[in-house]
Scaffold this active site. Structure first.
Site, mmCIF file in Angstrom:
data_model
loop_
_atom_site.group_PDB
_atom_site.id
_atom_site.type_symbol
_atom_site.label_atom_id
_atom_site.label_comp_id
_atom_site.label_asym_id
_atom_site.label_seq_id
_atom_site.Cartn_x
_atom_site.Cartn_y
_atom_site.Cartn_z
ATOM 1 N N TYR A 123 -1.610 -0.127 10.697
ATOM 2 C CA TYR A 123 -1.934 -0.759 9.404
ATOM 3 C C TYR A 123 -0.717 -0.710 8.480
ATOM 4 C CZ TYR A 123 -3.671 -0.983 4.600
ATOM 5 O OH TYR A 123 -3.835 -1.307 3.269
ATOM 6 N N GLU A 125 0.167 3.666 1.641
ATOM 7 C CA GLU A 125 0.145 4.080 3.040
ATOM 8 C C GLU A 125 1.532 3.829 3.695
ATOM 9 O OE1 GLU A 125 -2.604 5.649 4.051
ATOM 10 O OE2 GLU A 125 -2.049 5.704 6.143
ATOM 11 N N SER A 143 0.817 -1.227 0.000
ATOM 12 C CA SER A 143 0.000 0.000 0.000
ATOM 13 C C SER A 143 0.844 1.268 0.000
ATOM 14 C CB SER A 143 -0.867 -0.019 1.260
ATOM 15 O OG SER A 143 -1.388 1.251 1.508
HETATM 16 P P1 NAP Z 1 -11.511 -4.494 1.794
HETATM 17 O O1 NAP Z 1 -12.666 -4.131 0.928
HETATM 18 O O2 NAP Z 1 -11.461 -3.988 3.183
HETATM 19 O O3 NAP Z 1 -11.413 -6.085 1.810
HETATM 20 C C1 NAP Z 1 -10.615 -6.757 2.746
HETATM 21 C C2 NAP Z 1 -10.880 -8.249 2.617
HETATM 22 O O4 NAP Z 1 -10.104 -8.946 3.610
HETATM 23 C C3 NAP Z 1 -12.352 -8.653 2.884
HETATM 24 O O5 NAP Z 1 -12.673 -9.712 2.021
HETATM 25 C C4 NAP Z 1 -12.302 -9.152 4.327
HETATM 26 O O6 NAP Z 1 -13.341 -10.060 4.658
HETATM 27 C C5 NAP Z 1 -10.955 -9.870 4.289
HETATM 28 N N1 NAP Z 1 -10.437 -10.144 5.631
HETATM 29 C C6 NAP Z 1 -10.338 -9.306 6.692
HETATM 30 N N2 NAP Z 1 -9.848 -9.957 7.754
HETATM 31 C C7 NAP Z 1 -9.651 -11.246 7.373
HETATM 32 C C8 NAP Z 1 -9.198 -12.407 8.041
HETATM 33 N N3 NAP Z 1 -8.831 -12.392 9.317
HETATM 34 N N4 NAP Z 1 -9.103 -13.568 7.332
HETATM 35 C C9 NAP Z 1 -9.485 -13.621 6.025
HETATM 36 N N5 NAP Z 1 -9.941 -12.540 5.346
HETATM 37 C C10 NAP Z 1 -10.017 -11.373 6.015
HETATM 38 O O7 NAP Z 1 -10.130 -4.040 1.101
HETATM 39 P P2 NAP Z 1 -9.845 -3.660 -0.438
HETATM 40 O O8 NAP Z 1 -10.046 -2.202 -0.605
HETATM 41 O O9 NAP Z 1 -10.493 -4.627 -1.328
HETATM 42 O O10 NAP Z 1 -8.266 -3.859 -0.490
HETATM 43 C C11 NAP Z 1 -7.698 -5.147 -0.799
HETATM 44 C C12 NAP Z 1 -6.279 -5.206 -0.240
HETATM 45 O O11 NAP Z 1 -5.481 -4.186 -0.815
HETATM 46 C C13 NAP Z 1 -6.182 -5.018 1.259
HETATM 47 O O12 NAP Z 1 -5.127 -5.819 1.719
HETATM 48 C C14 NAP Z 1 -5.803 -3.553 1.413
HETATM 49 O O13 NAP Z 1 -5.115 -3.353 2.621
HETATM 50 C C15 NAP Z 1 -4.927 -3.360 0.206
HETATM 51 N N6 NAP Z 1 -4.904 -2.024 -0.373
HETATM 52 C C16 NAP Z 1 -6.077 -1.399 -0.675
HETATM 53 C C17 NAP Z 1 -6.029 -0.148 -1.280
HETATM 54 C C18 NAP Z 1 -7.303 0.568 -1.647
HETATM 55 O O14 NAP Z 1 -7.223 1.783 -1.888
HETATM 56 N N7 NAP Z 1 -8.428 -0.107 -1.747
HETATM 57 C C19 NAP Z 1 -4.793 0.441 -1.582
HETATM 58 C C20 NAP Z 1 -3.639 -0.245 -1.269
HETATM 59 C C21 NAP Z 1 -3.692 -1.487 -0.683
HETATM 60 P P3 NAP Z 1 -14.808 -9.506 5.100
HETATM 61 O O15 NAP Z 1 -15.515 -9.172 3.797
HETATM 62 O O16 NAP Z 1 -15.402 -10.658 5.798
HETATM 63 O O17 NAP Z 1 -14.601 -8.292 5.941
HETATM 64 N N1 GDD Z 2 -12.361 7.199 6.486
HETATM 65 C C1 GDD Z 2 -12.469 8.522 6.624
HETATM 66 N N2 GDD Z 2 -13.608 9.037 7.165
HETATM 67 N N3 GDD Z 2 -11.452 9.303 6.218
HETATM 68 C C2 GDD Z 2 -11.593 10.636 6.340
HETATM 69 C C3 GDD Z 2 -12.749 11.229 6.869
HETATM 70 C C4 GDD Z 2 -13.808 10.387 7.326
HETATM 71 O O1 GDD Z 2 -14.830 10.831 7.811
HETATM 72 N N4 GDD Z 2 -12.581 12.570 6.830
HETATM 73 C C5 GDD Z 2 -11.397 12.816 6.296
HETATM 74 N N5 GDD Z 2 -10.769 11.649 6.005
HETATM 75 C C6 GDD Z 2 -9.416 11.519 5.444
HETATM 76 C C7 GDD Z 2 -8.514 10.555 6.223
HETATM 77 O O2 GDD Z 2 -8.011 11.187 7.385
HETATM 78 C C8 GDD Z 2 -7.460 10.262 5.162
HETATM 79 O O3 GDD Z 2 -6.491 11.266 5.146
HETATM 80 C C9 GDD Z 2 -8.249 10.323 3.846
HETATM 81 O O4 GDD Z 2 -9.501 10.953 4.149
HETATM 82 C C10 GDD Z 2 -8.513 8.961 3.216
HETATM 83 O O5 GDD Z 2 -9.048 8.095 4.205
HETATM 84 P P1 GDD Z 2 -9.652 6.643 3.833
HETATM 85 O O6 GDD Z 2 -10.636 6.781 2.751
HETATM 86 O O7 GDD Z 2 -10.078 6.022 5.110
HETATM 87 O O8 GDD Z 2 -8.423 5.892 3.195
HETATM 88 P P2 GDD Z 2 -6.867 5.807 3.602
HETATM 89 O O9 GDD Z 2 -6.109 6.639 2.627
HETATM 90 O O10 GDD Z 2 -6.661 6.068 5.032
HETATM 91 O O11 GDD Z 2 -6.560 4.265 3.366
HETATM 92 C C11 GDD Z 2 -6.988 3.612 2.166
HETATM 93 O O12 GDD Z 2 -5.988 3.698 1.177
HETATM 94 C C12 GDD Z 2 -4.760 3.022 1.491
HETATM 95 C C13 GDD Z 2 -3.816 3.254 0.300
HETATM 96 O O13 GDD Z 2 -3.193 4.489 0.421
HETATM 97 C C14 GDD Z 2 -7.307 2.151 2.537
HETATM 98 O O14 GDD Z 2 -7.918 1.522 1.434
HETATM 99 C C15 GDD Z 2 -6.040 1.387 2.875
HETATM 100 O O15 GDD Z 2 -6.370 0.001 3.036
HETATM 101 C C16 GDD Z 2 -5.063 1.543 1.694
HETATM 102 O O16 GDD Z 2 -3.870 0.850 1.948
#
Ligand code: NAP
Ligand code: GDD
Length: 345
Positions: free
Chosen positions: A153, A131, A129
């Site tokens: 995280y 992050e 990520s």
């Molecule tokens: P998500 O929607 O939160 O999905 C997470 C998945 O992990 C869900 O299927 C969840 O199951 C499963 N999970 C959680 N705890 C588990 C456990 N103990 N054992 C088995 N499965 C478990 O995340 P996403 O946005 O699709 O992201 C996919 C991956 O990419 C994650 O690893 C995230 O950290 C990473 N990532 C995401 C982003 C982004 O912007 N979306 C960016 C960079 C990296 P449930 O459905 O049961 O909760």
């Molecule tokens: N969730 C959330 N809720 N975020 C908020 C809010 C709120 O009400 N208000 C402001 N934010 C700001 C957070 O502080 C952060 O700076 C930004 O919005 C994005 O927050 P999220 O959407 O929660 O995502 P994230 O950037 O912290 O994390 C996501 O992206 C990562 C990749 O950079 C997640 O998908 C992570 O799993 C992923 O790795």
């Protein structure tokens, strides 16, 4: 037919990646964790389409239970494993740091050990990520940038990222790290900021909600569309050598800009509805993320296809439709009219 095993198949990326691989004629196996409610909503349409032909097969397992992971990998013997499972909410990771670390660290370790001990050569994709970088203003982040995690995280993701590299270098495992910047969609979890905004816009437009409470609206993110990013995951796994790749759009926008555009899309002024509250701020914030995915463009020929404006439009339009359906169910007494997350995220 190639066989893939996906952890996190019930999540946002799990849906888009399964759909992509099934279209590529893969047999897809997925890990589902036990829950007291059904937790397969995102992939239910894929289950009805591909389940009966046994092209999509689900298994109970948990990333925190290494025995379940070892047993599944040795039973399925997949060609490719995509490790998408995680407690992926950054704010929640400050509240549940141990569990967040456990899922990432134990899960990745169990998967890599299973691959190391397998008679079959299994490729491994790790969901790393942006992050992990911790964020830096006016800096384009790429594969060579310093990792400076700012949350439990991110720290757990750094461990898994490094472990993937270590297994690649030590045991010759085909392990890749996809360092993905934020990617969103109508299937994004409702407590991530983009979906929280698009959902509120849909509900406010339908008079189901009056205000939207956010935290730090001055944070900047490099937001792309999840459907584009899963294609990049697949491309990394098909490249002849395992490597690490950043996927990003190269544009960054603030939470305020996202809100402005989302409300404007339905003819509303965001200032009339958005309020801020410190309870949505994190103990430590990643203020600014901007990625440089030139390496993926040059080597994999991957590029994002969806603009920021289009992404906002897709999400808002989907949530306006959803709110219209909710309104109908509420009027029939079949749904209660809650609008904020009950714990407050
Ligand atoms: P998500 O929607 O939160 O999905 C997470 C998945 O992990 C869900 O299927 C969840 O199951 C499963 N999970 C959680 N705890 C588990 C456990 N103990 N054992 C088995 N499965 C478990 O995340 P996403 O946005 O699709 O992201 C996919 C991956 O990419 C994650 O690893 C995230 O950290 C990473 N990532 C995401 C982003 C982004 O912007 N979306 C960016 C960079 C990296 P449930 O459905 O049961 O909760
Ligand atoms: N969730 C959330 N809720 N975020 C908020 C809010 C709120 O009400 N208000 C402001 N934010 C700001 C957070 O502080 C952060 O700076 C930004 O919005 C994005 O927050 P999220 O959407 O929660 O995502 P994230 O950037 O912290 O994390 C996501 O992206 C990562 C990749 O950079 C997640 O998908 C992570 O799993 C992923 O790795």
């Amino acid at each position: 037919m190639k066989i893939a095993l996906i952890t996190g198949i019930t999540g946002q990326d799990g849906y888009y990646l399964s759909r992509f691989l099934l279209n590529e004629n893969y047999i897809v196996h997925g890990i589902v964790r036990r829950s007291s409610n059904f937790n397969t909503q995102r992939i239910d349409n894929l289950i009805s389409e591909y389940g009966p032909e046994k092209k999509l097969i689900l298994h109970y397992a948990d990333l925190t239970d290494s025995s379940s992971i070892h047993a599944l990998v040795s039973k399925i013997l997949p060609d490719e494993i995509y490790n998408l499972g995680a407690q992926s909410h950054v704010a929640v990771s400050f509240l549940n740091p141990g569990y967040t670390a456990d899922v990432s660290i134990s899960g990745t370790t169990a998967l890599l050990e299973s691959i190391k001990n397998s008679p079959k050569k299994i490729k491994f994709y790790q969901a790393s990520s942006s992050e992990m970088f911790g964020g830096k203003e006016n800096t384009l982040l790429d594969e060579t940038s310093l990792l400076d995690p700012k949350s439990p995280y991110a720290a757990a993701k750094v461990f898994s990222h490094n472990l993937t590299k270590i297994y690649r270098d030590s045991y010759g495992i085909f392990g890749v790290n996809g360092i993905l910047f934020n990617h969103e969609s109508p299937l994004r979890g409702e407590t991530f900021v983009t979906r929280k905004i698009s959902r509120a816009v849909g509900r406010i437009k339908n008079n189901l909600q009056s205000k939207l409470t956010l935290g730090n609206i001055h944070a900047f993110r490099d937001w792309g569309f999840a459907g584009d990013y899963v294609k990049g995951m697949y491309m990394m796994m098909q490249h002849e050598t395992p490597d690490d790749f950043v996927l990003s759009t190269g544009e960054t926008h603030s939470v305020k800009e996202f809100s402005e555009l989302a409300f404007a899309h339905v003819g509303l002024d965001w200032k009339e509805f958005v309020i801020t509250d410190k309870r949505y701020e994190r103990p430590n914030e990643v203020h600014h993320l901007l990625g440089n995915s030139e390496k993926a463009k040059k080597i994999l020929k991957w590029e994002p296809e969806t603009s920021f404006e289009k992404l906002v439009q897709i999400m808002v339009e989907a949530d306006v439709k959803k709110a219209e359906q909710e309104k109908l169910l509420i009027s029939e007494g079949l749904l209660s009219p809650t609008w904020e997350h009950p714990i407050g995220l």
